[in-house]
Design an enzyme around this catalytic site. Structure first.
Site, PDB file in Angstrom:
ATOM      1  CE  LYS A  74      43.437   8.111  59.045  1.00  0.00           C
ATOM      2  NZ  LYS A  74      44.136   8.416  60.304  1.00  0.00           N
TER       3      LYS A  74
HETATM    4  C1  LIG Z   1      38.582   6.497  62.129  1.00  0.00           C
HETATM    5  C2  LIG Z   1      39.054   7.917  62.089  1.00  0.00           C
HETATM    6  N1  LIG Z   1      38.147   8.906  62.117  1.00  0.00           N
HETATM    7  C3  LIG Z   1      38.517  10.204  62.051  1.00  0.00           C
HETATM    8  C4  LIG Z   1      39.841  10.559  61.957  1.00  0.00           C
HETATM    9  C5  LIG Z   1      40.182  12.009  61.898  1.00  0.00           C
HETATM   10  O1  LIG Z   1      40.921  12.315  60.748  1.00  0.00           O
HETATM   11  P1  LIG Z   1      41.955  13.543  60.764  1.00  0.00           P
HETATM   12  O2  LIG Z   1      43.106  13.153  61.632  1.00  0.00           O
HETATM   13  O3  LIG Z   1      42.342  13.704  59.318  1.00  0.00           O
HETATM   14  O4  LIG Z   1      41.226  14.719  61.268  1.00  0.00           O
HETATM   15  C6  LIG Z   1      40.819   9.571  61.898  1.00  0.00           C
HETATM   16  C7  LIG Z   1      42.249   9.890  61.786  1.00  0.00           C
HETATM   17  O5  LIG Z   1      42.987   9.874  62.723  1.00  0.00           O
HETATM   18  C8  LIG Z   1      40.423   8.210  61.986  1.00  0.00           C
HETATM   19  O6  LIG Z   1      41.331   7.235  61.963  1.00  0.00           O
END
Ligand SMILES: Cc1ncc(COP(=O)(O)O)c(C=O)c1O
Length: 369
Positions: free
Chosen positions: A182
């Site tokens: 990110k």
């Molecule tokens: C649009 C979206 N939603 C949810 C997530 C989930 O985040 P995390 O990987 O921090 O659990 C991500 C990350 O990959 C994402 O890009």
């Protein structure tokens, strides 16, 4: 030749030293660094309450529970996202109701949302894919009129804006991710921006085993919570990153502009040219039908360039097919899910890398024609 990755975090020496200090401090998990990270995130979000989590997925799941979503409820969302977006809806016992995306923006087509609303609909869960915000005016018009909660999956849009206002500084429940890919990372991590202070107590309980402490030795558990707290080690990385948010976003925007200037391969659908709202988390092109994505990825790798896939349309995964979804239901999401390629874009990338990517893509796509 060294492979150009599609993304790479920029961690500075001050952050590395800060992490070393945390490691020496004797306090590794949730403590003063998490509090400082939450306070800094809250300042970014116009003073709204923020609670940190160990992933964006955890933040989304708790946000759904805070919105009162549970068994028997439906949540309207997009199929073109990380599968985390719909998995959390299943996790809380509710049903995801997919609608198609708009081909240009690649985000949920809000004009289709109203038709998908039923008596069971409890919430809308839109996703700002690649950091391009969903139209917040339209979104909140629907939610107000239909009395629905909104859980903004802003996992990719930290640092983005909606008409000058920072994403997270307004709205209902907003979930961020600080995963390593990110724009701002804590290695793994996430956060929820809460609509009011009242919900902070329940949010904290759901985050950590449902526990409330009082007095010197009092402990009570009156709700089932998870184990989703962020560590101080991760929070310290996040604090180091947050200090550079403006710089990172400016650099990403400049690189995206350069892609638009230099891209010359015909037949590709480029992202919307948004230099007001998007944080340019990703630069994604939809390949022409004649260029199969696996061949494009393999040929680009031979040219020393990594290409990412974000994401296949999730209603076609076996888990979701087993729940009844079929090919052909969401043509835009399916077409984009098959053909979108994520090109390298990260702050430490050189301007000349953009030229290299554009040149290689033009040649590969000509060869595949
Ligand atoms: C649009 C979206 N939603 C949810 C997530 C989930 O985040 P995390 O990987 O921090 O659990 C991500 C990350 O990959 C994402 O890009």
């Amino acid at each position: 030749m060294e492979l150009l990755p599609f993304t790479r975090p920029s961690i500075d020496e001050a952050t590395i030293a800060g992490v070393a200090e945390v490691l020496r401090s004797g306090w590794l998990t949730s403590g003063p660094q998490v509090k400082a990270f939450e306070a800094a995130l809250s300042r970014h979000c116009g003073g709204r309450p923020v609670r940190a989590f160990n992933s964006g997925t955890a933040a989304l799941e708790v946000a759904l529970r805070l919105a009162g979503v549970g068994p028997g409820d439906e949540v309207i969302t997009t199929s073109l996202s990380s599968v985390a977006t719909a998995n959390v809806i299943l996790e809380v016992g509710a049903k995801p109701v997919f609608v198609d995306v708009d081909f240009q923006s690649r985000n949920i087509d809000l004009s289709l949302v109203e038709k998908a609303i039923s008596r069971k609909t409890r919430a809308i869960l839109p996703v700002d894919l690649a950091g391009l915000p969903v139209d917040r005016d339209h979104l909140y018009r629907i939610s107000m009129e239909k009395n629905l909660r909104v859980i903004e999956d802003a996992c990719q849009s930290f640092g983005a804006r909606w008409k000058t206002r920072a994403i997270g500084s307004f709205g209902d429940l907003v979930a961020f991710s600080f995963h390593a890919n990110k724009n701002v990372t804590s290695a793994e991590g996430g956060a929820i921006v809460l609509p009011d202070e009242k919900s902070a107590t329940l949010c904290e309980k759901l985050r950590l085993q449902g526990v409330t402490r009082n007095g010197e030795d009092g402990m009570e558990v009156d709700v089932l919570g998870g184990k989703w707290n962020l560590t101080d080690v991760a929070a310290r990385i996040g604090l180091g990153q947050l200090a550079r948010l403006e710089e990172f976003t400016a650099r990403r925007r400049a690189l995206a502009r350069r892609y638009f200037e230099r891209w010359s391969a015909p037949g590709c659908a480029l992202p919307p040219r948004d230099f007001e709202n998007s944080n340019w988390h990703m630069f994604q092109v939809a390949l022409p039908e004649h260029a199969p994505r696996p061949a494009f990825i393999a040929r680009m790798r031979e040219a020393g360039i990594a290409v990412g896939v974000h994401y296949p349309a999730m209603h076609l995964f076996a888990l979701y097919r087993a729940l009844g979804w079929r090919e052909g239901e969401f043509p835009n999401a399916e077409r984009l899910g098959r053909s979108m390629a994520t090109l390298p874009l990260f702050p430490a990338m050189a301007d000349t890398d953009v030229e290299r990517v554009c040149g290689a893509a033009r040649k590969v796509l000509a060869d595949l024609a």
